[in-house]
Design a protein around this motif. Structure first.
Motif, PDB file in Angstrom:
ATOM      1  N   GLU A 161      10.628  59.284 -66.552  1.00 47.26           N
ATOM      2  CA  GLU A 161      11.713  58.295 -66.558  1.00 47.26           C
ATOM      3  C   GLU A 161      13.085  58.961 -66.523  1.00 47.26           C
ATOM      4  O   GLU A 161      14.031  58.543 -67.185  1.00 47.26           O
ATOM      5  N   LYS A 162      13.180  60.018 -65.703  1.00 47.64           N
ATOM      6  CA  LYS A 162      14.449  60.728 -65.560  1.00 47.64           C
ATOM      7  C   LYS A 162      14.914  60.676 -64.109  1.00 47.64           C
ATOM      8  O   LYS A 162      14.109  60.682 -63.177  1.00 47.64           O
ATOM      9  N   ASP A 163      16.212  60.631 -63.933  1.00 46.33           N
ATOM     10  CA  ASP A 163      16.809  60.612 -62.607  1.00 46.33           C
ATOM     11  C   ASP A 163      16.953  62.055 -62.132  1.00 46.33           C
ATOM     12  O   ASP A 163      18.038  62.632 -62.144  1.00 46.33           O
TER      13      ASP A 163
ATOM     14  N   LEU B  74      20.144  64.608 -61.049  1.00 46.85           N
ATOM     15  CA  LEU B  74      20.407  65.905 -61.671  1.00 46.85           C
ATOM     16  C   LEU B  74      20.585  66.995 -60.608  1.00 46.85           C
ATOM     17  O   LEU B  74      21.348  67.947 -60.811  1.00 46.85           O
ATOM     18  N   MET B  75      19.901  66.851 -59.476  1.00 45.64           N
ATOM     19  CA  MET B  75      20.091  67.800 -58.374  1.00 45.64           C
ATOM     20  C   MET B  75      21.500  67.669 -57.802  1.00 45.64           C
ATOM     21  O   MET B  75      22.159  68.679 -57.505  1.00 45.64           O
ATOM     22  N   ILE B  76      21.969  66.428 -57.666  1.00 48.76           N
ATOM     23  CA  ILE B  76      23.338  66.223 -57.179  1.00 48.76           C
ATOM     24  C   ILE B  76      24.342  66.746 -58.202  1.00 48.76           C
ATOM     25  O   ILE B  76      25.360  67.355 -57.840  1.00 48.76           O
ATOM     26  N   ASP B  77      24.064  66.526 -59.478  1.00 44.11           N
ATOM     27  CA  ASP B  77      24.941  67.058 -60.536  1.00 44.11           C
ATOM     28  C   ASP B  77      25.069  68.575 -60.414  1.00 44.11           C
ATOM     29  O   ASP B  77      26.150  69.138 -60.632  1.00 44.11           O
ATOM     30  N   SER B  78      23.966  69.243 -60.088  1.00 43.07           N
ATOM     31  CA  SER B  78      23.982  70.701 -59.945  1.00 43.07           C
ATOM     32  C   SER B  78      24.925  71.113 -58.818  1.00 43.07           C
ATOM     33  O   SER B  78      25.693  72.083 -58.959  1.00 43.07           O
TER      34      SER B  78
ATOM     35  N   ARG C 275      15.304  59.315 -52.352  1.00 42.48           N
ATOM     36  CA  ARG C 275      15.939  59.317 -53.672  1.00 42.48           C
ATOM     37  C   ARG C 275      17.150  60.249 -53.706  1.00 42.48           C
ATOM     38  O   ARG C 275      18.169  59.941 -54.329  1.00 42.48           O
ATOM     39  N   ILE C 276      17.037  61.404 -53.042  1.00 40.28           N
ATOM     40  CA  ILE C 276      18.160  62.336 -53.017  1.00 40.28           C
ATOM     41  C   ILE C 276      19.343  61.723 -52.271  1.00 40.28           C
ATOM     42  O   ILE C 276      20.497  61.827 -52.714  1.00 40.28           O
ATOM     43  N   MET C 277      19.067  61.069 -51.162  1.00 43.06           N
ATOM     44  CA  MET C 277      20.132  60.402 -50.401  1.00 43.06           C
ATOM     45  C   MET C 277      20.799  59.321 -51.257  1.00 43.06           C
ATOM     46  O   MET C 277      22.030  59.215 -51.305  1.00 43.06           O
ATOM     47  N   GLU C 278      19.992  58.501 -51.936  1.00 45.62           N
ATOM     48  CA  GLU C 278      20.520  57.444 -52.797  1.00 45.62           C
ATOM     49  C   GLU C 278      21.384  58.021 -53.914  1.00 45.62           C
ATOM     50  O   GLU C 278      22.476  57.524 -54.196  1.00 45.62           O
ATOM     51  N   ALA C 279      20.865  59.080 -54.566  1.00 48.42           N
ATOM     52  CA  ALA C 279      21.572  59.665 -55.706  1.00 48.42           C
ATOM     53  C   ALA C 279      22.931  60.214 -55.293  1.00 48.42           C
ATOM     54  O   ALA C 279      23.915  60.067 -56.017  1.00 48.42           O
ATOM     55  N   GLY C 280      22.991  60.853 -54.118  1.00 44.65           N
ATOM     56  CA  GLY C 280      24.266  61.378 -53.643  1.00 44.65           C
ATOM     57  C   GLY C 280      25.251  60.281 -53.293  1.00 44.65           C
ATOM     58  O   GLY C 280      26.439  60.359 -53.625  1.00 44.65           O
ATOM     59  N   GLU C 281      24.750  59.233 -52.621  1.00 44.46           N
ATOM     60  CA  GLU C 281      25.623  58.117 -52.244  1.00 44.46           C
ATOM     61  C   GLU C 281      26.146  57.381 -53.473  1.00 44.46           C
ATOM     62  O   GLU C 281      27.295  56.934 -53.505  1.00 44.46           O
ATOM     63  N   GLU C 282      25.299  57.240 -54.490  1.00 42.48           N
ATOM     64  CA  GLU C 282      25.725  56.577 -55.721  1.00 42.48           C
ATOM     65  C   GLU C 282      26.900  57.291 -56.371  1.00 42.48           C
ATOM     66  O   GLU C 282      27.748  56.671 -57.028  1.00 42.48           O
ATOM     67  N   ARG C 283      26.963  58.603 -56.191  1.00 38.27           N
ATOM     68  CA  ARG C 283      28.026  59.395 -56.808  1.00 38.27           C
ATOM     69  C   ARG C 283      29.224  59.570 -55.894  1.00 38.27           C
ATOM     70  O   ARG C 283      30.102  60.383 -56.162  1.00 38.27           O
ATOM     71  N   GLY C 284      29.254  58.810 -54.796  1.00 36.56           N
ATOM     72  CA  GLY C 284      30.415  58.829 -53.921  1.00 36.56           C
ATOM     73  C   GLY C 284      30.449  59.951 -52.908  1.00 36.56           C
ATOM     74  O   GLY C 284      31.494  60.214 -52.309  1.00 36.56           O
TER      75      GLY C 284
END
Length: 458
Positions: free
Chosen positions: A437-439, A443-447, A178-187
Motif C-alpha cells: 500500500e505504498k506509492d 517515490l521514484m519520481i521523488d528520487s 503508474r510511473i507516468m501517472e506519478a510524474g504527471e501528478e507532481r507537475g
C-alpha cells in the motif's frame, strides 16, 4: 468533556482550513497520530513561520481531482507505518469537524495513494472527545460520493516541472502507466519513448538521440530506463547517449548493464562480501562433475545467464539429471550458472524494493504448487513480510554495489542466513504497491526531484 461523540470504524469528516469539506477517514485507535494523503510536498518560509504546500487526491481511486492545500509546519518527526517502516513526515495543525463539533488536531503528511482511505484519525486526535463503536460505520451520517465529487474541481497539473522520459517498450504495462501517472501528478512533463523507435547521431560536434520521424530528443532533464532484457544492449546504448547530452538517468546505463549480466553482478557482490548461494561457472564439459560437487551436489539449480522471470531455470534433483542438463546447455553453447539449491526456503523468497539507499517496501513471494521458482509471472503468490535489519542491510548494500538507485533485490532465507539471489534494475511495481500500500512510483519520481537541480516551481 462529558458528552463524547460516538463514531464508527470509518467516518466522513471535514478539514475546513485545508479547503476539504468532506473526506472519508479511517478511525484507528492503534495509531497515535492522524495522517492525511499528500504528494508534491514543498516547504517555504513566510514571515517567521514555516509553511508546507501539498496536493491531495481527496477521493480514493480518483486521480483526476487534485486539491492544493497549505498549512503551518509544527514539527517533522519519524512515524512508524503499519508495515513497521519509519518515515520522516511533516506535521501540521488544523481544525477537524466531526458530528457538528470542531477542534484542532495534529496531522502528518504522507502519500496514502495506495491505501483504502485518504485520511487516518489516530487516538491523540480523539482523546477525551469520542467513543468508538468498532462494529459500526458512519455513525455521524454517510455521504453520497457522487455528490462529494462536486465539492472539488478537476485540475490539470501545471507543466512547470521537469521534462522526464520513460524509456521502455510497452506503455500499457502497469509499472509504466503508474510511473507516468506519478510524474504527471507532481507537475512534470512526462513522455513515453519506445526504445525500438530511437536512433542516434554519434558525433563530437552534435551528439543526438532521434525519435521516430526524425524528432530530436532535447532539453531532457531526466530518464527513467525500464529496459526489457531482450533490449538491454540497445536500450543501454540509448540511455548512455542521453546521459552524454546532459540528462539524468535514474538508473544509469552502466548499472543497468551490470545488473543484467548475472555473472558480473554475482562477482561484484562476492567481492563486497555480500552472501549468496554458492555458484559455479565453467565452459568445458570435462568440468561438469567438479562443478556439481563445488556447489554441494544435487539437488542444484541450473540457470541460463540470459534467462529472466524464472525462464531458463532448472532444478536438477540427481547428479545424473544435473550432468544431462549442463551438458545439453553446453552443447548449445549457452552460458549457464550452476547454483546450490536452498531447500529450507521452501519455494519462497523476498523482493526488497530499494530506492536511493533505502528499502521502501518488501514482499514475500511463494512458488506455485509443484514449482520451486518464487515468481509471480509463473503463477506464484505474494504477501506482506517484515524483513530483518540484516536483510535490509544486505539489500541496500547489493543495490549500491551494482550502482542502482532503484532496484528489486531478491533475497532467499537459508539456514546460514539471508542470501542474495538476483538484482533487478526494472522491478515491477504492481505487486509491491498492491501489497505494501505504498506509492512506489511516486517515490521514484521523488528520487529524481532530489537528484536533479531544477525542481518544480511552487
Amino acid at each position: 468533556m462529558t458528552n463524547k461523540i460516538v463514531i464508527g470504524k470509518e467516518e466522513w469528516c471535514g478539514l475546513p482550513e485545508l479547503g476539504l469539506p468532506a473526506i472519508k477517514a479511517r478511525i484507528d485507535s492503534g495509531a497515535k497520530t492522524s495522517s492525511i494523503h499528500a504528494f508534491n510536498i514543498h516547504t517555504f518560509v513566510e514571515g517567521a513561520k514555516k509553511y508546507v504546500h501539498f496536493d491531495i487526491h481527496p477521493i480514493q481511486n480518483n486521480r483526476q481531482i487534485v486539491h492544493s492545500c497549505r498549512g503551518v509546519v509544527v514539527d517533522r518527526r519519524d512515524v512508524k507505518s503499519s508495515s513497521g517502516e519509519k518515515e520522516k513526515r511533516h506535521v501540521i495543525k488544523t481544525p477537524v469537524t466531526l458530528g457538528g463539533e470542531s477542534w484542532e488536531i495534529e496531522v502528518t503528511l504522507t502519500n496514502r495513494d495506495a491505501m483504502g482511505y485518504r485520511m487516518l484519525i489516530g487516538r491523540e486526535a480523539m482523546k477525551e472527545r469520542v467513543l468508538i463503536d468498532p462494529d459500526s460505520s458512519f455513525c455521524l451520517g454517510n455521504q453520497n460520493e457522487a455528490k462529494i465529487v462536486n465539492y472539488y474541481r478537476k485540475v490539470t497539473p501545471r507543466k512547470n516541472g521537469l521534462r522526464i522520459i520513460l524509456l521502455a517498450s510497452n506503455p500499457e504495462l502497469y509499472s509504466n502507466k503508474r510511473i507516468m501517472e506519478a510524474g504527471e501528478e507532481r507537475g512534470h512533463e512526462m513522455r513515453f519513448i519506445n526504445i525500438r523507435q530511437c536512433y542516434m547521431n554519434i558525433s563530437e560536434a552534435n551528439p543526438e538521440v532521434h525519435y521516430r520521424g526524425g524528432e530530436v530528443l532535447e532539453s531532457v532533464d531526466a530518464v527513467i530506463p525500464r529496459i526489457k532484457p531482450s533490449m538491454t544492449f540497445y536500450g543501454c546504448s540509448i540511455a548512455r547517449q542521453l546521459e552524454s547530452i546532459g540528462a539524468y538517468c535514474l538508473n544509469d546505463s552502466v548499472s543497468v548493464a551490470r545488473s543484467r549480466d548475472k555473472l558480473l553482478s554475482l562477482q561484484l557482490l562476492s567481492g563486497n562480501g555480500i552472501p549468496m548461494p554458492v555458484t559455479g561457472f565453467a565452459n568445458s564439459p570435462v568440468d561438469t562433475s567438479e562443478i556439481i560437487e563445488m556447489v554441494g551436489g544435487p539437488p542444484l539449480v541450473i540457470k541460463l545467464l540470459e534467462g529472466t522471470q524464472g525462464k531458463g531455470v532448472v532444478l536438477a534433483e540427481t547428479k545424473k539429471a544435473a550432468e544431462s542438463v549442463i551438458n545439453a546447455f553446453k552443447s548449445l553453447r549457452a552460458n549457464i550458472l550452476v547454483q546450490e539449491f536452498i531447500k529450507e526456503a521452501q519455494g519462497k523468497d523476498i523482493r526488497a524494493f530499494v530506492i536511493d539507499g533505502k528499502v521502501v517496501g518488501s514482499i514475500q513471494r511463494e512458488a506455485a504448487a509443484g514449482d520451486f521458482r518464487a515468481n509471480l509471472h509463473l503463477g506464484g503468490t505474494a504477501s506482506s513480510v517484515k524483513i530483518t535489519a540484516e536483510e535490509r542491510r544486505i539489500a541496500i548494500t547489493a543495490a549500491k554495489t551494482v550502482g542502482l538507485k532503484v532496484a528489486g533485490v531478491d533475497i532467499i532465507r537459508s539456514k546460514d542466513g539471508p542470501k542474495v539471489l538476483e538484482i533487478n534494475s526494472s522491478p515491477g511495481l504492481e505487486g509491491i504497491e498492491d501489497i505494501t500500500e505504498k506509492d512506489v512510483a511516486g517515490l521514484m519520481i521523488d528520487s529524481i526531484e532530489r537528484n536533479v537541480k531544477r525542481k518544480v516551481l511552487v
